[in-house]
Design an enzyme around this catalytic site. Structure first.
Site, PDB file in Angstrom:
ATOM      1  N   SER A  78      -9.757   1.136   3.169  1.00 31.26           N
ATOM      2  CA  SER A  78      -8.978   2.016   2.328  1.00 31.26           C
ATOM      3  C   SER A  78      -7.889   1.292   1.518  1.00 31.26           C
ATOM      4  O   SER A  78      -7.380   1.849   0.568  1.00 31.26           O
ATOM      5  CB  SER A  78      -8.301   3.081   3.193  1.00 31.26           C
ATOM      6  OG  SER A  78      -7.355   2.473   4.058  1.00 31.26           O
ATOM      7  N   LYS A 110       0.848  -1.197   0.000  1.00 29.45           N
ATOM      8  CA  LYS A 110       0.000   0.000   0.000  1.00 29.45           C
ATOM      9  C   LYS A 110       0.881   1.243   0.000  1.00 29.45           C
ATOM     10  O   LYS A 110       1.916   1.265   0.679  1.00 29.45           O
ATOM     11  CB  LYS A 110      -0.884  -0.051   1.250  1.00 29.45           C
ATOM     12  CG  LYS A 110      -1.945   1.024   1.362  1.00 29.45           C
ATOM     13  CD  LYS A 110      -2.765   0.793   2.632  1.00 29.45           C
ATOM     14  CE  LYS A 110      -3.899   1.773   2.805  1.00 29.45           C
ATOM     15  NZ  LYS A 110      -4.722   1.472   4.008  1.00 29.45           N
ATOM     16  N   SER A 165      -9.743  -1.262   7.309  1.00 24.15           N
ATOM     17  CA  SER A 165      -9.212  -0.965   5.971  1.00 24.15           C
ATOM     18  C   SER A 165      -8.444  -2.095   5.286  1.00 24.15           C
ATOM     19  O   SER A 165      -8.118  -1.984   4.107  1.00 24.15           O
ATOM     20  CB  SER A 165      -8.313   0.266   6.033  1.00 24.15           C
ATOM     21  OG  SER A 165      -9.083   1.428   6.062  1.00 24.15           O
TER      22      SER A 165
END
Lengths: 98, 496
Positions: free
Chosen positions: B151, B76, B175
């Site tokens: 997310s 990420k 997330s």
């Protein structure tokens, strides 16, 4: 609790956020809706309850307070404007500009 | 050769037997990334990963090398990798290059795994749908009209669409688990402190935790093992010695089965009432059925204060975020506004011009709940209710060893469906946030598909530091329900 336009300005000032180009009434409306929802916590009795401010389950020993090596120039390279390897800010004395 | 069907242990064996090379694996994934650009899973693709793979091949993968050597993965884009752009999906860090490695990146680098690129996310990990990225939304590969969850949407899509072997996200309120659920893959949000947060761009420091994602439980265990363990660079990282989950899962079957026999699973029925779709409820029943056949007993448990979790979370997370994000000042790094008549203007315009709407909304909320006159009624109160939620879980764990519940009340919703109403969007996290507030571990696993072909997911929540119970139960579920695992997303004609 109603978040008014004036309160939006006050919070934005505290947060150093320019919101002049934002739809301030929409922002106030959205924040009011969220904050109103949060009032549900008024129902909870928390007398004699300790707050939980962190997620650690265990305590840890502190490490020695020693400066770790770092590359000064590398860190400075992330800044957009520097002078003589110092961070540069707009003048904080009248009559001078960046 | 269908690389996407292979697990990490299988690929590791093939690399050692020279039946495949790291270059073949890396170019296989780079090509798939190129051919699936419309999913927008990656912000930065590292073409030079092929050179790294080449040097690994030249040196040869030996028996004693780490299992991940030569195997491609993604991270990420809120985790620092030295010399690589790290944007946090924000205009404010659009051109920021990390000048040190996060501990997670360092450990993966040391293991010889090959980094394919940095994945898309909601700006500063704030969002549940991955529609808040400065680089545009990520698309759900199972149905392109739907969100991938957020997310860590890009990381989840990179795994589910076969654009990397495994990946890492961060889970502050769900997330990692939510996008993994919306994508039909496995994930884990470890106990707070299991994985170092050093070099992970902070959102809400008392809740943030890195979590791996993979298509099956063995891969998940290996991805977990390599990054967890003590780190002197993070004072909140646990000093507990690391236990290898993969070694544990590979131990002989008898001792393995003994480790979970007579274990009890709690179901918090009072939490799973309103707004839960029929498909999700059906899938929960099916998971209960599978676990019952494996010998688990079930009990009803109550987490009465969980009904306040959403509000507690959005007070604490935004409060911490408003403080953490004060470092973006336009001076030290990141975007600097040209509107700089004085210092205050430079701060305010840099932040106002470069933070997206959702990030600004949360900074405003967080500043409000911490401000004089409101602190006691909001932040302090929320921190106390957080204690009650943690106590509820501790009480529930007196009656059970694990808790089973859905990751989300619904399957992936449509793009744009919730963007105009922040509060409705926040409710997407209703089943995941309590775990972060209580600092507990939770393993998300895929549990089939809904009527329209979108993945459904469940989570097993464990006691603090009891990840091994979660991994062992999940592995048994995988053995009983192999069709739930190792799926690679393909948009079906019927749902287009």
């Amino acid at each position: 609790m109603k978040i008014t336009g004036d309160l939006v300005d006050k919070i934005a000032g505290l947060a150093h956020l320019d919101v002049t180009k934002k739809n301030k009434s929409l922002l106030a409306e959205q924040l009011t809706q969220i904050v109103e929802h949060m009032r549900v916590l008024d129902q909870v009795d928390v007398s004699n309850v300790e707050p939980m401010f962190h997620g650690c389950i265990e305590t840890k020993p502190l490490r020695k307070d020693e400066v770790a090596p770092f590359e000064h120039e590398l860190i400075m390279s992330s800044a957009t404007v520097t002078q003589d390897n110092y961070f540069t800010v707009p003048s904080i004395i009248d009559g001078e500009n960046e | 050769m269908d690389i996407l069907k292979y697990s990490i242990p299988k690929i590791a064996k093939m690399l050692r037997e020279k039946k495949i090379s790291s270059q073949e694996l890396t170019s296989f994934y780079l090509n798939r990334i190129k051919n699936n650009k419309k999913l927008n899973a990656y912000i930065t693709v590292l073409e030079d990963s092929l050179d790294i793979a080449k040097s690994i091949d030249n040196a040869g993968v030996k028996e004693k090398d780490p299992v991940l050597k030569g195997i491609p993965y993604s991270l990420k884009d809120n985790m620092l990798v030295k010399g690589i752009r790290t944007t946090c999906a924000s205009k404010i860090l659009e051109n920021y290059t990390a000048n040190y490695n996060s501990t997670v990146a360092q450990r993966l680098n040391d293991s010889g795994a090959v980094l394919l690129g940095k994945t898309n996310l909601d700006e500063f990990a704030m969002g549940s749908s991955n529609e808040n990225s400065f680089f545009g939304p990520v698309i759900n590969p199972w149905n392109h009209k739907h969100v991938p969850g957020g997310s860590s949407g890009g990381s989840a899509v990179s795994v589910s669409a076969g654009l990397s072997q495994f990946s890492y996200g961060t889970d502050t309120g769900g997330s990692v688990r939510l996008p993994a659920c919306f994508n039909g893959i496995a994930s884990i949000k470890p106990t707070y402190g299991r994985i170092s947060r050093y070099g992970i761009i902070a959102f809400a420091s008392s809740l943030d935790q890195v979590g791996p994602m993979a298509r099956n439980i063995e891969d998940l265990a290996i991805a977990y093992d390599v990054v967890c363990g003590p780190d002197s660079k993070d004072q909140t990282c646990s000093i507990k010695a690391k236990e290898s989950m993969y070694d544990f899962l590979s131990s002989d079957k008898a001792s393995f089965e003994k480790s979970f026999s007579k274990k009890k699973i709690g179901i918090p029925r009072d939490m799973i009432k309103e707004g839960v779709s029929e498909d999700v409820l059906k899938s929960l029943d099916e998971s209960i059925n599978v676990l019952s056949k494996m010998g688990f007993d079930f009990v009803d448990v109550k987490i009465p204060n969980s009904k306040y979790a959403l509000d507690v979370y959005y007070i604490i997370a935004t409060g911490e975020a408003s403080s953490n994000l004060s470092r973006y000042d336009g001076i030290h790094y990141g975007y600097r506004s040209k509107n700089n008549k004085d210092l205050d203007a430079l701060y305010s315009y840099s932040r106002g011009e470069a933070f997206g709407d959702e990030v600004q909304r949360r900074i405003m909320l967080g500043t409000f709940v911490l401000s004089a006159g409101y602190y006691d009624a909001y932040f302090s109160k929320a921190a106390k209710v957080r204690t009650l939620i943690k106590n509820d879980f501790n009480n529930a764990f007196n009656d059970c060893d694990m808790i089973l519940m859905p990751v989300s009340p619904v399957t992936a919703f449509k793009l744009g469906e919730k963007t105009s109403d922040p509060l409705t969007m926040y409710l997407s996290d209703v089943f995941t946030i309590s775990v972060n507030l209580a600092a507990l571990p939770s393993l998300g696993f895929p549990s089939g598909f809904d009527k329209t072909g979108l993945p459904v997911g469940m989570q097993l929540i464990g006691k603090h530091f009891d990840e091994s119970s979660l991994f062992s139960a999940a592995k048994m579920i995988q053995e009983k329900k192999p069709e739930w695992f190792n799926n690679v997303a393909q948009e079906k004609d019927s749902v287009k």
